[in-house]
Write an enzyme that holds these catalytic residues in place. Structure first.
Site, short mmCIF file in Angstrom:
data_model
loop_
_atom_site.label_atom_id
_atom_site.label_comp_id
_atom_site.label_asym_id
_atom_site.label_seq_id
_atom_site.Cartn_x
_atom_site.Cartn_y
_atom_site.Cartn_z
N TYR A 22 3.10 4.72 1.91
CA TYR A 22 3.29 3.46 2.63
C TYR A 22 2.57 3.38 3.97
CZ TYR A 22 6.95 3.12 -0.86
OH TYR A 22 7.63 3.08 -2.04
N HIS A 101 4.07 -6.06 -2.23
CA HIS A 101 4.32 -4.61 -2.28
C HIS A 101 3.21 -3.92 -1.53
CE1 HIS A 101 7.55 -5.05 -5.19
NE2 HIS A 101 6.78 -5.94 -5.78
N ARG A 112 8.13 1.29 -12.07
CA ARG A 112 7.79 0.41 -10.94
C ARG A 112 6.90 -0.76 -11.36
NH1 ARG A 112 9.65 2.79 -6.29
NH2 ARG A 112 9.80 5.06 -6.37
#
Length: 145
Positions: A22, A101, A112
């Site tokens: 991330y 996302h 996912r």
């Protein structure tokens, strides 16, 4: 025009949790970036982050009551929450929403890749990092013009 930006579970840990996935940008950084872009576009923006499904649903209901479009990163609720989808259906029938996302969910674990929200979203942005939030905002602002 006003846009509600919703961030779901664990997104309060941006910059700390799995930075290899991330990045190092924090949620506060994301919100500041989006607020600057919203100001430049002449768009009002507000933010909510919660790890609790009911709080997110309440925020969606509030957006629906105000006729606001939504940018949502539902986190793990993407793959599990029919209740959140049901709430967002009201937004989908009105101002619309964009699902965001940070990571490319399709390049990760197979579970996912499934989203309960994508079929009713105006669009989905995945894998473009935190820039996805700005792109979603720009799309919604352009749509209003």
């Amino acid at each position: 025009m006003h846009v509600l930006v919703i961030n779901g579970p664990n997104l309060n840990r941006l910059g700390k949790r799995q930075p290899e996935v991330y990045g190092s940008t924090t949620l506060a950084d994301v919100e500041a970036m989006v607020a600057r872009r919203a100001d430049a576009l002449g768009v009002g923006v507000s933010f909510i982050q919660s790890n609790h499904e009911g709080e997110l649903i309440d925020a969606v209901h509030n957006a629906a009551d105000h006729g606001w479009p939504v940018i949502i990163n539902p986190g793990g609720f993407t793959h599990t929450s029919v209740a959140l989808r049901d709430a967002l259906a009201e937004i989908a029938d009105g101002a619309g929403f964009v699902e965001v996302h940070i990571s490319n969910v399709h390049a990760r674990e197979p579970f996912r890749a499934h989203s309960y929200l994508s079929p009713i979203a105006l669009g989905v942005i995945a894998g473009l990092g935190v820039r996805g939030y700005e792109l979603a905002l720009e799309f919604l602002a352009d749509r209003e013009r």
